[in-house]
Design a protein around this motif. Structure first.
Motif, mmCIF file in Angstrom:
data_model
loop_
_atom_site.group_PDB
_atom_site.id
_atom_site.type_symbol
_atom_site.label_atom_id
_atom_site.label_comp_id
_atom_site.label_asym_id
_atom_site.label_seq_id
_atom_site.Cartn_x
_atom_site.Cartn_y
_atom_site.Cartn_z
ATOM 1 N N PHE A 32 -8.538 -16.320 -6.342
ATOM 2 C CA PHE A 32 -9.478 -16.983 -5.437
ATOM 3 C C PHE A 32 -10.515 -17.768 -6.239
ATOM 4 C CE2 PHE A 32 -7.902 -13.216 -3.282
ATOM 5 C CZ PHE A 32 -7.567 -13.695 -2.022
ATOM 6 N N MET A 58 -7.935 -7.234 0.633
ATOM 7 C CA MET A 58 -6.940 -7.521 1.672
ATOM 8 C C MET A 58 -5.711 -8.253 1.123
ATOM 9 S SD MET A 58 -9.023 -7.979 5.218
ATOM 10 C CE MET A 58 -7.532 -7.672 6.174
ATOM 11 N N CYS A 59 -5.633 -8.418 -0.192
ATOM 12 C CA CYS A 59 -4.387 -8.900 -0.800
ATOM 13 C C CYS A 59 -3.250 -7.925 -0.477
ATOM 14 C CB CYS A 59 -4.551 -9.049 -2.308
ATOM 15 S SG CYS A 59 -5.415 -10.573 -2.715
ATOM 16 N N LYS A 100 -13.867 -11.301 5.704
ATOM 17 C CA LYS A 100 -12.841 -10.647 6.519
ATOM 18 C C LYS A 100 -12.175 -11.658 7.447
ATOM 19 C CE LYS A 100 -10.943 -6.861 8.419
ATOM 20 N NZ LYS A 100 -11.739 -5.744 8.932
ATOM 21 N N THR A 153 -12.472 -1.664 2.980
ATOM 22 C CA THR A 153 -12.486 -3.041 3.467
ATOM 23 C C THR A 153 -13.786 -3.352 4.186
ATOM 24 O OG1 THR A 153 -10.134 -2.713 3.905
ATOM 25 C CG2 THR A 153 -11.123 -4.729 4.763
ATOM 26 N N LEU A 195 -11.828 -10.164 -0.188
ATOM 27 C CA LEU A 195 -10.734 -11.097 -0.513
ATOM 28 C C LEU A 195 -9.664 -10.374 -1.331
ATOM 29 C CD1 LEU A 195 -12.794 -14.264 -1.652
ATOM 30 C CD2 LEU A 195 -11.993 -13.715 0.654
ATOM 31 N N THR A 196 -10.099 -9.670 -2.380
ATOM 32 C CA THR A 196 -9.119 -8.992 -3.241
ATOM 33 C C THR A 196 -8.546 -7.758 -2.544
ATOM 34 O OG1 THR A 196 -11.004 -7.956 -4.380
ATOM 35 C CG2 THR A 196 -9.991 -9.846 -5.451
ATOM 36 N N SER A 207 -8.453 -2.333 7.593
ATOM 37 C CA SER A 207 -7.554 -3.441 7.258
ATOM 38 C C SER A 207 -6.148 -3.336 7.850
ATOM 39 C CB SER A 207 -7.436 -3.543 5.733
ATOM 40 O OG SER A 207 -6.882 -2.357 5.217
ATOM 41 N N MET A 257 -9.826 -13.826 5.390
ATOM 42 C CA MET A 257 -8.575 -13.156 5.018
ATOM 43 C C MET A 257 -7.670 -12.952 6.225
ATOM 44 S SD MET A 257 -8.317 -13.022 1.848
ATOM 45 C CE MET A 257 -6.823 -12.066 1.637
ATOM 46 N N GLY A 270 -5.130 -9.367 -6.242
ATOM 47 C CA GLY A 270 -5.967 -10.562 -6.187
ATOM 48 C C GLY A 270 -6.891 -10.555 -7.386
ATOM 49 N N MET A 316 -6.062 -16.214 7.002
ATOM 50 C CA MET A 316 -5.007 -16.512 6.023
ATOM 51 C C MET A 316 -3.753 -15.672 6.305
ATOM 52 S SD MET A 316 -5.469 -16.195 1.886
ATOM 53 C CE MET A 316 -7.055 -17.004 1.982
ATOM 54 N N ILE A 317 -3.953 -14.387 6.585
ATOM 55 C CA ILE A 317 -2.825 -13.487 6.840
ATOM 56 C C ILE A 317 -2.132 -13.867 8.147
ATOM 57 C CG2 ILE A 317 -2.173 -11.080 7.291
ATOM 58 C CD1 ILE A 317 -4.671 -10.362 5.435
#
Lengths: 422, 166
Positions: free
Chosen positions: A196, A215-216, A174, A299, A212-213, A380, A177, A224, A180-181
């Motif tokens: 990923f 929160m795409c 989490k 999430t 990871l997928t 999320s 992600m 993801g 990254m966001i």
């Protein structure tokens, strides 16, 4: 011709030997998921209008997760319609209040590597954790799939997201992600697929990878994917399902970009209201009191998340004036947490146990927020009014961060309660 | 497709479906839901707009939840098109399916609230009526234009349920 994992699945679905980004193709769908909110109550009248049935009931999974348990007669009616739809159209794979669709499809073995899977929900992308192409759509797109078994897709570009190093204790997928966001923005990957890979991914459990997928959706990506590896194979073995390696990206596949992140340098982070891309280190918070702590959603309430919360809450009590709520993502997650004592730790700390389902995350089920409430949540999204009143505020973090805030009564760096040097 | 002309209502970037139709209203009937359209960002919007009006927005319009009630509610209160710098992909699909034209226009930010614009699909342009300024609009691929022209996914399917597959 070299192709990415996503391109290979679309090419197979379209019956072509190769496909190229931005082409539009009609494809065959392997599996479709609909849920109580956007499913039967919206799709059934349109099926009747067209005078047709479902193309292949064995390829449809129906999940009641948004309105369970019914909070009012409106919700009760939605659930009645959902059950009647399953009976009327012969949909035998129907789950009610057994968990959130995205968690269930992974947990129950419905998804397989290489599948072209569509679901009537934006977090359908979660399923890419098992090496399939998992695409979220709306009700009428799902109508089209239910009638014909087909849908159109625009072939997306893929971004190679390479996660180096390894996460420190107390730092999670989490946090990766959200970081990254925060850097790329909530439109950072619009129309793209994020694939990923790297040592930090290999080291993660299926529960953690699925963040990871999942929160795409929050970075605007189409979906993801994570190619099958030993962890995936072992997940299917535990379910008694034999799978092969499934498709993977060719070494010379055309990636649009490569993003590098070092998991070892990732720290616990928090997204501030009302944007999930407004992300700052948890350690930067000073005197941000919270009244509600929520552990829920696809999430953030899988078994791994419940275990993280218990790690922080063991031997501690929720602060006076704070309500901590736990809505497990599935009965399976709750069962595991009950079997190994995790659930007991949560209850002894003062947490309220809510029923499994989407709950307060979409502002529909148990635990929604009232005006002026300030919540920290493992979910999320935190746009204005998402979890209830437009006058409420939602901070987003890992289950460690939410549990730590519940104990402290304010947002803190969870590492300070875990004996980990910051 | 026939050109559309209408009055502009302007919004910013990242307008998600929670802002367009908050989840707490989804339990209601569609006609009631529409009364709350844009309530998350502009309360009272349903009363302000009229048939034929157009929403103009920035990047990533319609992100977040896949709820189709977002484009349906916009259409229900009279909005016929959304012109945005970019769309969230699920909202883009949903709009085509329910007959709300999604128009990708990289220069959408120069359009101002209250102006009138004309969307010419065949020429791939958006014209600001007051100034005559022409902006490039990205044309829909043929496969998607076919669904729009049929009047949405239900009508598109109706022409095919007794014939060959799409």
């Amino acid at each position: 011709m070299a192709m990415t994992l996503a391109e290979k699945i679309i090419a197979r679905g379209a019956g072509l030997s190769e496909v190229f980004p931005d082409e539009v193709h009609w494809v065959d769908v392997d599996l479709a998921m609909i849920h109580d909110s956007g499913g039967p109550r919206r799709i059934w009248p349109m099926l009747d209008d067209l005078g047709v049935g479902v193309w292949d009931p064995d390829r449809v999974v129906l999940v009641a997760d948004h309105y369970v348990p019914a909070q009012d007669t409106g919700a009760a009616r939605i659930l009645q319609t959902t059950r009647s739809f399953a009976a009327e159209f012969g949909i035998t794979t129907f789950y009610e209040a057994e968990g959130i669709s995205h968690t269930l499809l992974v947990e129950k073995g419905h998804l397989r590597p290489g599948m072209l899977y569509v679901g009537g929900d934006s977090h359908t992308c979660t399923g890419g954790v098992l090496g399939c192409l998992a695409l979220g759509m709306g009700s009428t797109d799902l109508l089209g799939v239910l009638v014909t078994g087909r849908t159109w897709l625009r072939v997306p570009h893929t971004i190679d997201v390479h996660l180096e190093g390894s996460l420190r204790r107390g730092v999670t997928a989490k946090d990766l992600m959200l970081t990254m966001i925060g850097e790329k923005g909530m439109a950072g990957a619009v129309y793209r697929v994020l694939e990923f890979s790297g040592p930090a991914v290999s080291a993660m459990s299926i529960d953690e990878r699925s963040v990871l997928t999942n929160m795409c959706a929050e970075i605007g990506a189409k979906t993801g994917v994570i190619a099958v590896d030993e962890v995936t194979i072992s997940h299917f073995q535990d379910l008694g399902i034999e799978v092969d390696e499934g498709p993977s990206s060719d070494s010379d596949a055309r990636f649009l970009e490569t993003w590098h992140y070092d998991a070892s340098e990732t720290v616990p982070v928090i997204a501030r209201p009302d944007r999930h891309d407004d992300v700052v280190p948890a350690a930067d918070f000073d005197n941000t009191p919270i009244g509600r702590a929520y552990i829920g959603a696809c999430t953030g309430a899988k078994y791994a998340d419940l275990a993280m919360a218990a790690e922080v809450l063991a031997g501690r009590r929720v602060a006076r004036g704070v309500v901590l709520q736990v809505a497990p993502a599935s009965v399976g997650a709750l069962s595991r947490a009950m079997a190994d004592g995790t659930a007991q730790i949560l209850l002894e700390s003062g947490a309220q146990l809510l029923s499994t389902g989407c709950g307060a995350c979409p502002g529909i089920g148990s635990g929604v927020l009232g005006p002026g409430e300030v919540c920290i949540s493992t979910t999320s999204r935190n746009s204005r009014g998402r979890m209830g009143s437009p006058e409420s505020k939602v901070y987003l973090g890992s289950a460690y961060a939410v549990a730590a805030a519940a104990v402290a009564g304010e947002i803190i760096d969870p590492l300070t309660l875990m004996g980990v040097p910051a | 497709m026939k050109p559309l002309q209408g009055r502009v209502w302007k919004f910013g970037d990242d307008i998600d479906t929670d802002l367009i139709i908050p989840g707490r209203f989804l339990v209601l009937e569609p006609s009631e839901i529409a009364l709350h359209v844009m309530e998350g960002i502009r309360p009272g919007f349903a009363e302000l707009v009229g048939e034929g009006d157009i929403v103009v927005a920035g990047d990533n319009f319609g992100s977040g939840s896949s709820r189709e009630m977002a484009p349906r509610a916009l259409r229900k209160v009279g909005i016929v098109a959304v012109v945005a710098r970019s769309f969230s992909r699920i909202f883009f699909r949903n709009s085509i399916n329910v007959g709300l034209a999604p128009v990708e226009c990289p220069d959408a930010h120069v359009i101002e609230e209250g102006q009138s614009i004309r969307i010419d699909f065949d020429r791939g342009e958006v014209v600001i009526v007051e100034t005559g300024k022409r902006l490039v609009a990205v044309s829909l691929p043929d496969e998607l234009a076919a669904i729009m022209e049929a009047g949405g996914m239900v009508e598109f399917l109706r022409t095919r349920v007794n014939g060959s597959q799409p």
